[in-house]
Design an enzyme around this catalytic site. Sequence first.
Site, short mmCIF file in Angstrom:
data_model
loop_
_atom_site.label_atom_id
_atom_site.label_comp_id
_atom_site.label_asym_id
_atom_site.label_seq_id
_atom_site.Cartn_x
_atom_site.Cartn_y
_atom_site.Cartn_z
N GLY A 101 0.75 -1.31 0.08
CA GLY A 101 0.02 -0.04 0.15
C GLY A 101 1.00 1.22 0.13
N MET A 102 2.01 1.10 0.51
CA MET A 102 3.02 2.17 0.55
C MET A 102 3.77 2.55 -0.53
SD MET A 102 2.15 3.97 3.58
CE MET A 102 3.62 4.63 4.23
N VAL A 105 8.55 -2.18 -4.62
CA VAL A 105 10.00 -2.49 -4.58
C VAL A 105 10.56 -3.26 -5.95
CG1 VAL A 105 11.81 -3.59 -3.30
CG2 VAL A 105 9.75 -2.81 -2.24
N ASP A 217 8.65 0.66 12.52
CA ASP A 217 7.77 -0.11 11.67
C ASP A 217 7.83 -1.76 12.08
OD1 ASP A 217 5.26 -0.86 10.45
OD2 ASP A 217 6.23 -0.52 8.64
#
Lengths: 247, 185
Positions: A101-102, A105, A217
């Site tokens: 969602g962020m 890669v 995180d």
Amino acid sequence: MKLSKEELITLSKLLDEALELPAEAREAWLLSLGEPFAARRSVLRELLARQASVSTHDFLGTLPKFTETTAGPDQAEPPPGVREGTIVGAYRLAREIGHGGMSTVWLATRTDGLIKRPVALKLPHRHLLLQQARFAERFARERDILAALTHPNIARLYDAGVSEEGQPYLAMEFVEGISLIAYCDLHQLTVAERVACFLQVLAAAQYAHAHLVIHRDLKPSNILVDATGQVRLLDFGIAKLLTDGEA
Amino acid sequence: MGELTELFQAVGRGDQAALNRLLSLMYTELQHLARRRLRKSERITMLDTTELVHECYLRFLKVGHLTVADRAHFLAYSARTMRSIVVDFVKQRRADRRGGGARDLTLDTDMIQTLHASEEEIMRVNEALEDLSKSDARLVQVVEMRYFAGLTEEEIASSLGITDRTVRRTWQKARLLLGAALEIT
């Protein structure tokens, strides 16, 4: 707030009484309730009034079905114009290796050959970046701190920047491994072996904390274990880097 | 005589160790079946508990753990087991979202809200049943069988040894009561 246990039990007993009665006798029964039950009168009246609709309605008829996609690649928007072979900063994208969602890669290589090994190039979704104007400056400062972290259990951050097209990127050590939980399950590790893995996580965290960097995180999916059993923490401090210090 | 048949009899005599053994056997089997199902449908995960309970029954029957005469007992205990499996499943998913699986969630807020509402309903029903477990054991059993295991009124009635009418009444009361418990926020 929820209905207390005592309240639930009291209501249950009162409903037993009320439901025995024919509908027309219930109002009189309600009015006859003495203390301490009189306080429940209005709740009971409402519940009894609902009886007719509840018996036809499907309320609680079935367990709610869970639906959840296990991966969100279709929903998340890929950064525009990013595909195999695209050049981002000094890197050429080879293939996509992760998508969340962020960010996305990619496995990538440096076009100038400065680093021979492929890197994991993280491309944050641009709409998530706050205060674009100040971003580059802040990004550079944080990058230098994170890039100074060198520890066998931390995936290195080599480089970070913003491409000419305005796409921020983070070049990180590419770790060939699987997530901590998958690793433990797959190899059916004993408790002692699991603790040994965890000690590696702690060693990495301790090292970073000593350098005044916190992960922000840390979770099993951010912890990979390679084929030799070496644990690597990914994305150290990245959360802060991406959210302009508000994480 | 199957292993479960013996356990049912021991549980009937009030043997606590047999009850623990029975529930853990059922838990393992039902969870195994549930996992296999969830793996099959990789993108959309749906737990059809009714099918699971019946599939589990057939399996136990086939390997001789059960006789057809045990069906009533089986259904009651499987419903109780199903409740803990579903609740554990929700708890696990919540834990995954806080930690492990967070990056796998989409940013579709509508879906997340539906998801949370379903999970919230299940957790609230479970809590209410815990509160009522001593004072209203029959209601708890009926809700487990109806809501968590999706059994029919007839199946519930015969397995608890009560009439269809009593099942309907109990279920109706349960819905009123749980409705109240779910509403207050």
